[in-house]
Design an enzyme around this catalytic site. Structure first.
Site, PDB file in Angstrom:
ATOM      1  N   SER A  85      38.835  55.450  40.821  1.00 44.45           N
ATOM      2  CA  SER A  85      37.961  54.444  40.215  1.00 44.45           C
ATOM      3  C   SER A  85      36.631  55.022  39.741  1.00 44.45           C
ATOM      4  O   SER A  85      35.756  54.263  39.313  1.00 44.45           O
ATOM      5  CB  SER A  85      37.698  53.335  41.242  1.00 44.45           C
ATOM      6  OG  SER A  85      37.285  53.911  42.472  1.00 44.45           O
ATOM      7  N   THR A 188      33.665  51.231  42.331  1.00 43.45           N
ATOM      8  CA  THR A 188      32.497  51.984  41.869  1.00 43.45           C
ATOM      9  C   THR A 188      31.772  52.671  43.023  1.00 43.45           C
ATOM     10  O   THR A 188      31.725  52.117  44.119  1.00 43.45           O
ATOM     11  CB  THR A 188      31.504  50.950  41.277  1.00 43.45           C
ATOM     12  OG1 THR A 188      32.190  50.203  40.309  1.00 43.45           O
ATOM     13  CG2 THR A 188      30.268  51.594  40.700  1.00 43.45           C
ATOM     14  N   THR A 206      31.255  54.884  37.438  1.00 43.00           N
ATOM     15  CA  THR A 206      32.613  54.349  37.581  1.00 43.00           C
ATOM     16  C   THR A 206      33.477  54.682  36.375  1.00 43.00           C
ATOM     17  O   THR A 206      32.954  54.942  35.284  1.00 43.00           O
ATOM     18  CB  THR A 206      32.547  52.814  37.732  1.00 43.00           C
ATOM     19  OG1 THR A 206      33.834  52.310  38.061  1.00 43.00           O
ATOM     20  CG2 THR A 206      32.077  52.129  36.469  1.00 43.00           C
ATOM     21  N   ARG A 216      36.196  48.120  26.980  1.00 42.06           N
ATOM     22  CA  ARG A 216      35.628  47.257  28.032  1.00 42.06           C
ATOM     23  C   ARG A 216      34.544  48.012  28.823  1.00 42.06           C
ATOM     24  O   ARG A 216      34.732  49.143  29.254  1.00 42.06           O
ATOM     25  CB  ARG A 216      36.738  46.801  28.972  1.00 42.06           C
ATOM     26  CG  ARG A 216      36.271  45.895  30.125  1.00 42.06           C
ATOM     27  CD  ARG A 216      36.005  46.660  31.377  1.00 42.06           C
ATOM     28  NE  ARG A 216      35.702  45.789  32.521  1.00 42.06           N
ATOM     29  CZ  ARG A 216      35.201  46.209  33.675  1.00 42.06           C
ATOM     30  NH1 ARG A 216      34.937  47.491  33.849  1.00 42.06           N
ATOM     31  NH2 ARG A 216      34.975  45.371  34.653  1.00 42.06           N
ATOM     32  N   GLY A 218      31.930  47.461  32.167  1.00 43.43           N
ATOM     33  CA  GLY A 218      31.648  46.605  33.313  1.00 43.43           C
ATOM     34  C   GLY A 218      30.153  46.519  33.594  1.00 43.43           C
ATOM     35  O   GLY A 218      29.315  46.758  32.726  1.00 43.43           O
ATOM     36  N   ASP A 219      29.840  46.198  34.828  1.00 40.29           N
ATOM     37  CA  ASP A 219      28.437  46.055  35.228  1.00 40.29           C
ATOM     38  C   ASP A 219      27.737  47.384  35.465  1.00 40.29           C
ATOM     39  O   ASP A 219      26.503  47.469  35.394  1.00 40.29           O
ATOM     40  CB  ASP A 219      28.360  45.251  36.538  1.00 40.29           C
ATOM     41  CG  ASP A 219      29.106  45.966  37.671  1.00 40.29           C
ATOM     42  OD1 ASP A 219      30.307  46.269  37.483  1.00 40.29           O
ATOM     43  OD2 ASP A 219      28.503  46.233  38.719  1.00 40.29           O
ATOM     44  N   THR A 239      29.280  46.663  43.405  1.00 38.82           N
ATOM     45  CA  THR A 239      30.645  47.135  43.199  1.00 38.82           C
ATOM     46  C   THR A 239      31.542  45.918  43.081  1.00 38.82           C
ATOM     47  O   THR A 239      31.179  44.826  43.511  1.00 38.82           O
ATOM     48  CB  THR A 239      31.091  48.051  44.356  1.00 38.82           C
ATOM     49  OG1 THR A 239      32.402  48.554  44.074  1.00 38.82           O
ATOM     50  CG2 THR A 239      31.130  47.311  45.685  1.00 38.82           C
ATOM     51  N   GLY A 240      32.697  46.118  42.485  1.00 35.50           N
ATOM     52  CA  GLY A 240      33.622  44.996  42.341  1.00 35.50           C
ATOM     53  C   GLY A 240      33.763  44.583  40.894  1.00 35.50           C
ATOM     54  O   GLY A 240      33.437  45.355  39.983  1.00 35.50           O
ATOM     55  N   GLY A 242      33.179  43.759  37.516  1.00 36.86           N
ATOM     56  CA  GLY A 242      31.971  43.846  36.707  1.00 36.86           C
ATOM     57  C   GLY A 242      31.688  42.600  35.901  1.00 36.86           C
ATOM     58  O   GLY A 242      30.528  42.218  35.714  1.00 36.86           O
TER      59      GLY A 242
END
Ligand code: GLY
Length: 325
Positions: A85, A188, A206, A216, A218-219, A239-240, A242
């Site tokens: 990841s 992440t 990440t 794409r 993410g956060d 984490t998780g 995004g």
């Protein structure tokens, strides 16, 4: 290396926020206080944070800057082919491209970020150069790659045999559908540190959601979502999933809660509760960790299973996060 999934599956919930059945060196505590001034602390997400913390801690002990500690710390995870990841060996998008996102922030509110970066092993170091050598905060895609190459980074193939095989299996089984909440492959590494000078910095890196749609983001590279540092108050990282973390600008929210007097754990809990309230139908995992100017730390996640690694007072330990459900 024992995978995080296996590790969690072998555990048993015995009470809210508490887990047993783990290795004996794990401490089941939500937070602790490091009251001595100028004692360094580094905290990072997931089990892979343990190895990353080791490198960061050496730098902090040696009077190093928190910024150097977090950059060098997360580079360990970026270079590990077994972590699917982050960085090298990270799962690709659904077209087979490994695309990386990262950001970094220092004690002076300087920030740098890269997103959709291909073929570069250490996006966090490119993000740092964006911060230090350009008038910008964020470079993406081809521009980020050109900037990296112009600054001496080498192009590398980041798709390992293992991640390629996982992608080929996914293609066969998933009909090109980019996301299923039960996959939860977006662990992440976010790392935040307090150095002996009392300064805070953070880094987050990440490969994003496994088998995502091409392009794409993410956060993790979004300042305020995946990471935020305010040297007067504290730092937080996420984490998780995004998409959910971006919608509540999660890490900034955590720091603002600490500014208003919440402890790091309480501040992370506010962000998790906000996420669960606002993001309808959320069925994935998201977690936050935070560290304040006094060296207090904590974490909170939407679900059981999130862990974070803390190195303080000479001890590197894995903590089972408190969680909402
Ligand atoms: N939190 C990592 C991602 O969703 O990309």
């Amino acid at each position: 290396m024992v995978s995080r999934r296996k590790f969690i599956i072998s555990s048993t919930v015995v009470g809210a926020g508490l887990v047993t059945g783990f290795k004996p060196d794990i401490k089941d505590v939500g937070f602790s206080i490091n009251q001595q001034q100028n004692q360094p602390v580094v905290i990072s997400t997931w089990q892979h944070g343990i190895e990353a913390n080791e490198v960061a801690w050496e730098i902090l002990l040696d009077n190093g800057r928190a910024l150097d500690a977090v950059e060098q710390g997360v580079r360990v995870t970026e270079a590990d082919p077994n972590i699917t990841s982050v960085g090298y060996g990270g799962y690709p998008d659904r077209d087979g491209n490994v695309t990386l996102d990262a950001c970094i922030m220092d004690e002076n509110c300087n920030a740098g970020s890269v997103a959709f970066l291909k073929n570069i092993m250490h996006p966090i170091s490119v993000a740092r150069l964006v911060m230090e050598k350009t008038p910008h905060v964020m470079l993406v895609g081809e521009g980020a790659l050109r900037f990296a190459l112009a600054n001496g980074f080498q192009k590398e193939n980041l798709l390992t045999a293992q991640s390629k095989a996982a992608w080929e299996k996914w293609i066969k089984e998933n009909n090109y559908t980019p996301y299923k909440p039960d996959e939860k492959n977006h662990d992440t590494i976010g790392m935040i540190a307090l150095d002996k000078n009392g300064n805070l910095s953070g880094a987050c890196t990440t490969s994003g959601l496994g088998f995502k749609m091409q392009g794409r983001i993410g956060d993790s590279p979004i300042i305020g979502a995946g990471l935020y540092v305010d040297n007067e108050v504290g730092a937080a990282t996420a984490t998780g999933l995004g998409e959910a973390i971006i919608k509540i600008v999660g890490s900034h929210l955590v720091v603002e809660q600490m500014r208003m007097g919440k402890s790091p754990t309480e501040a992370c809990k506010v962000a998790v509760e906000r996420l669960l309230k606002k993001v309808k139908g959320f069925s994935d995992i998201a977690g936050f960790i935070a560290l304040n100017k006094q060296g207090e730390y904590g974490g909170y996640s939407t679900n059981f299973g999130f862990q974070y690694a803390v190195y303080s007072e000479g001890e590197n330990k894995l903590i089972n996060s408190e969680f909402a459900k």
